[in-house]
Design an enzyme around this catalytic site. Structure first.
Site, PDB file in Angstrom:
ATOM      1  N   ASP A  47       0.857  -1.433  -0.031  1.00  0.00           N
ATOM      2  CA  ASP A  47       0.066  -0.104  -0.110  1.00  0.00           C
ATOM      3  C   ASP A  47       0.898   1.394  -0.087  1.00  0.00           C
ATOM      4  O   ASP A  47       1.782   1.510   0.923  1.00  0.00           O
ATOM      5  CB  ASP A  47      -0.830  -0.095   1.420  1.00  0.00           C
ATOM      6  CG  ASP A  47      -1.840   1.237   1.343  1.00  0.00           C
ATOM      7  OD1 ASP A  47      -3.248   1.004   0.778  1.00  0.00           O
ATOM      8  OD2 ASP A  47      -1.335   2.142   1.876  1.00  0.00           O
ATOM      9  N   TYR A  52       3.292   9.825  -0.636  1.00  0.00           N
ATOM     10  CA  TYR A  52       4.007   9.344   0.282  1.00  0.00           C
ATOM     11  C   TYR A  52       5.486   9.446  -0.578  1.00  0.00           C
ATOM     12  O   TYR A  52       6.480   9.266  -0.013  1.00  0.00           O
ATOM     13  CB  TYR A  52       3.900   7.887   0.325  1.00  0.00           C
ATOM     14  CG  TYR A  52       2.683   7.471   1.018  1.00  0.00           C
ATOM     15  CD1 TYR A  52       1.991   8.394   1.749  1.00  0.00           C
ATOM     16  CD2 TYR A  52       2.299   6.007   1.224  1.00  0.00           C
ATOM     17  CE1 TYR A  52       0.607   7.745   2.408  1.00  0.00           C
ATOM     18  CE2 TYR A  52       1.024   5.440   1.956  1.00  0.00           C
ATOM     19  CZ  TYR A  52       0.270   6.350   2.461  1.00  0.00           C
ATOM     20  OH  TYR A  52      -0.639   6.190   3.217  1.00  0.00           O
ATOM     21  N   LYS A  77      -2.827   5.931  -4.258  1.00  0.00           N
ATOM     22  CA  LYS A  77      -3.809   6.873  -3.731  1.00  0.00           C
ATOM     23  C   LYS A  77      -3.614   8.312  -4.690  1.00  0.00           C
ATOM     24  O   LYS A  77      -2.475   8.599  -4.503  1.00  0.00           O
ATOM     25  CB  LYS A  77      -3.953   6.949  -2.414  1.00  0.00           C
ATOM     26  CG  LYS A  77      -3.948   5.837  -1.341  1.00  0.00           C
ATOM     27  CD  LYS A  77      -4.054   6.270  -0.082  1.00  0.00           C
ATOM     28  CE  LYS A  77      -3.706   4.702   0.828  1.00  0.00           C
ATOM     29  NZ  LYS A  77      -2.259   4.302   0.793  1.00  0.00           N
ATOM     30  N   HIS A 110      -7.389   9.837  -1.596  1.00  0.00           N
ATOM     31  CA  HIS A 110      -6.691   9.679  -0.648  1.00  0.00           C
ATOM     32  C   HIS A 110      -7.479  10.634   0.630  1.00  0.00           C
ATOM     33  O   HIS A 110      -7.388  10.300   1.857  1.00  0.00           O
ATOM     34  CB  HIS A 110      -5.196  10.610  -0.809  1.00  0.00           C
ATOM     35  CG  HIS A 110      -4.204  10.005   0.366  1.00  0.00           C
ATOM     36  ND1 HIS A 110      -3.019   9.762   0.056  1.00  0.00           N
ATOM     37  CD2 HIS A 110      -4.542   9.824   1.625  1.00  0.00           C
ATOM     38  CE1 HIS A 110      -2.369   9.512   1.169  1.00  0.00           C
ATOM     39  NE2 HIS A 110      -3.236   9.403   2.008  1.00  0.00           N
ATOM     40  N   VAL A 233      10.461  -0.845   8.998  1.00  0.00           N
ATOM     41  CA  VAL A 233      11.611  -1.010   8.320  1.00  0.00           C
ATOM     42  C   VAL A 233      12.402  -2.045   8.596  1.00  0.00           C
ATOM     43  O   VAL A 233      13.744  -2.218   8.129  1.00  0.00           O
ATOM     44  CB  VAL A 233      12.232   0.176   7.866  1.00  0.00           C
ATOM     45  CG1 VAL A 233      11.331   1.320   7.254  1.00  0.00           C
ATOM     46  CG2 VAL A 233      12.807   0.927   9.254  1.00  0.00           C
ATOM     47  N   ARG A 237      10.744  -7.416  12.239  1.00  0.00           N
ATOM     48  CA  ARG A 237       9.323  -6.758  12.844  1.00  0.00           C
ATOM     49  C   ARG A 237       8.227  -7.142  11.517  1.00  0.00           C
ATOM     50  O   ARG A 237       7.305  -7.235  11.598  1.00  0.00           O
ATOM     51  CB  ARG A 237       9.244  -5.252  13.207  1.00  0.00           C
ATOM     52  CG  ARG A 237       7.964  -4.654  13.306  1.00  0.00           C
ATOM     53  CD  ARG A 237       7.131  -5.109  14.438  1.00  0.00           C
ATOM     54  NE  ARG A 237       7.902  -5.148  15.794  1.00  0.00           N
ATOM     55  CZ  ARG A 237       7.333  -5.736  16.806  1.00  0.00           C
ATOM     56  NH1 ARG A 237       6.270  -6.325  16.769  1.00  0.00           N
ATOM     57  NH2 ARG A 237       8.100  -5.500  17.990  1.00  0.00           N
ATOM     58  N   ASN A 241       4.940  -9.245  12.399  1.00  0.00           N
ATOM     59  CA  ASN A 241       3.698  -8.600  12.007  1.00  0.00           C
ATOM     60  C   ASN A 241       2.697  -9.606  11.453  1.00  0.00           C
ATOM     61  O   ASN A 241       1.643  -9.725  11.548  1.00  0.00           O
ATOM     62  CB  ASN A 241       3.930  -7.184  11.447  1.00  0.00           C
ATOM     63  CG  ASN A 241       4.216  -6.141  12.303  1.00  0.00           C
ATOM     64  OD1 ASN A 241       4.163  -6.208  13.453  1.00  0.00           O
ATOM     65  ND2 ASN A 241       4.910  -5.073  11.733  1.00  0.00           N
TER      66      ASN A 241
END
Length: 288
Positions: A47, A52, A77, A110, A233, A237, A241
Site C-alpha cells: 500500500d 508518500y 492513492k 486519499h 523498516v 518486525r 507482524n
C-alpha cells in the site's frame, strides 16, 4: 509465512487481507529495501500513495522481485490537489508510470475534500479502461460517506480509515456494511500508542498465545474482517507482524477487546479546517 487469507470485495476481486504499508518510509533506498524484504517474507499486498513520494521505489521492488505481477496486490492513492477531472486522469497515469506497472489493483481518493465527484468519475473510467481493478476512498467518516457515495455510479470497494482497538469505527462499519464495502485500517497499531500496548487485556492475551501485543491487535482486527497493513523498516518486525495466522481469539476474547473502543481517534475528518489544511499541505508536483 502462512498463507494469507483473501477477503472478497463488493466488485468480486479478492484482496489479500494483510499487507505492507510504506507511509513515511523515505525514498532514499529505504522503501525499496523494505518492500523487497516484505515480498521475500511472503507479503503480497503493498500500500503506497502519490503523497508518500515513494511509488517509484515500490514499483522497482515489485518489478525486481521476480514474483508474477498477478500475485501482488498494489494500492496507490490520488492526492486531492489532482481531483479536477483532467488532473485526475493525469494523476492515474502518473502513478502507473512511477510504479512502472500496466495497472493498479486498487486506487483510492486519499482525502474526501474538494472536487471528489470529478476525481471519482476519472477513477470509474480508469477502472473500465483496465488501468485500475478496484476503486475506493480513504478517510471518509460516516458523514462524508453519506455526502459523497450516494452520487457515485460505482460503489467504492474499500474505505481506508484510522482503525485500532481504541477507535473501532462502529458507526462507519454499520454504514459500510449495507454496500459490502471493506474497511482498511491505517494506524492499525495506534501508531505505537504506549497506553494501548500496556492494556492488561492485550498483555494477558499475548502471554496466553505466546505472541506480542502487536500481533494480538492485528489478529483481532483480522478477525473483525478489517484489512490491515502495518509498516516497518525492520526485517524482524516485518516478519513478526505477519505471524498472526496460527492462532484464533475466542468470541469472549473478541468481546473483551471490543470494550477497549474509545470511539474517537487521532484524526477527525469532519473537524473544521481539515479540508483547507490538507489542500494546502504541500505541492505534490514540486519535483516533477
Amino acid at each position: 509465512m502462512a498463507n494469507i487469507p483473501a477477503f472478497k470485495l463488493n466488485d468480486g476481486n479478492e484482496i489479500p487481507s494483510f499487507g505492507f504499508g510504506v507511509f513515511q518510509i523515505p525514498a532514499d533506498g529505504t522503501t525499496y529495501k523494505a518492500v523487497s524484504d516484505a515480498l521475500k517474507l511472503g507479503y503480497r499486498h503493498i500500500d503506497t500513495a502519490a503523497a508518500y513520494f515513494n511509488e517509484q521505489e515500490v514499483g522497482k521492488a515489485i518489478n525486481d522481485s521476480g514474483i508474477p505481477r498477478d500475485q501482488i496486490w498494489v494500492t496507490s492513492k490520488m492526492w486531492l490537489q489532482d481531483y479536477a477531472y483532467e488532473d485526475a486522469k493525469k494523476a492515474i497515469d502518473t502513478s502507473l508510470n512511477k510504479l512502472g506497472l500496466d495497472y493498479m489493483d486498487l486506487y483510492l481518493l486519499h482525502q474526501p475534500y474538494g472536487k471528489v465527484d470529478e476525481a471519482w468519475r476519472a477513477l470509474e473510467e480508469a477502472q473500465k479502461a483496465g488501468k485500475i481493478r478496484s476503486i475506493g476512498v480513504s478517510n471518509m467518516s460516516p458523514k462524508l460517506w453519506k455526502k459523497w457515495a450516494p452520487s457515485f455510479n460505482v460503489t467504492p470497494a474499500v474505505n481506508q480509515v484510522e482503525f485500532n482497538p481504541y477507535f473501532q469505527q462502529q458507526e462507519l462499519r454499520d454504514v459500510l456494511a449495507d454496500s459490502h464495502v471493506a474497511l482498511e485500517a491505517w494506524a492499525p497499531l495506534g501508531e505505537g500508542n504506549q497506553d494501548l500496548f500496556n492494556e492488561p487485556v492485550l498483555k494477558s492475551l499475548a502471554e496466553k498465545y505466546g505472541k506480542d501485543v502487536g500481533q494480538i491487535i492485528l489478529r483481532y482486527e483480522h478477525q473483525l474482517g478489517v484489512i490491515v497493513f502495518p509498516k516497518s523498516v525492520h526485517e524482524a518486525r516485518i516478519k513478526s507482524n505477519a505471524e498472526i495466522f496460527d492462532f484464533e481469539l475466542t468470541s469472549d476474547e473478541m468481546d473483551a477487546l471490543r470494550k477497549l473502543d474509545k470511539g474517537k481517534g487521532m484524526h477527525d475528518p469532519d473537524a473544521p479546517g481539515v479540508a483547507d489544511t490538507l489542500l494546502n499541505a504541500f505541492d505534490i508536483h514540486a519535483n516533477d
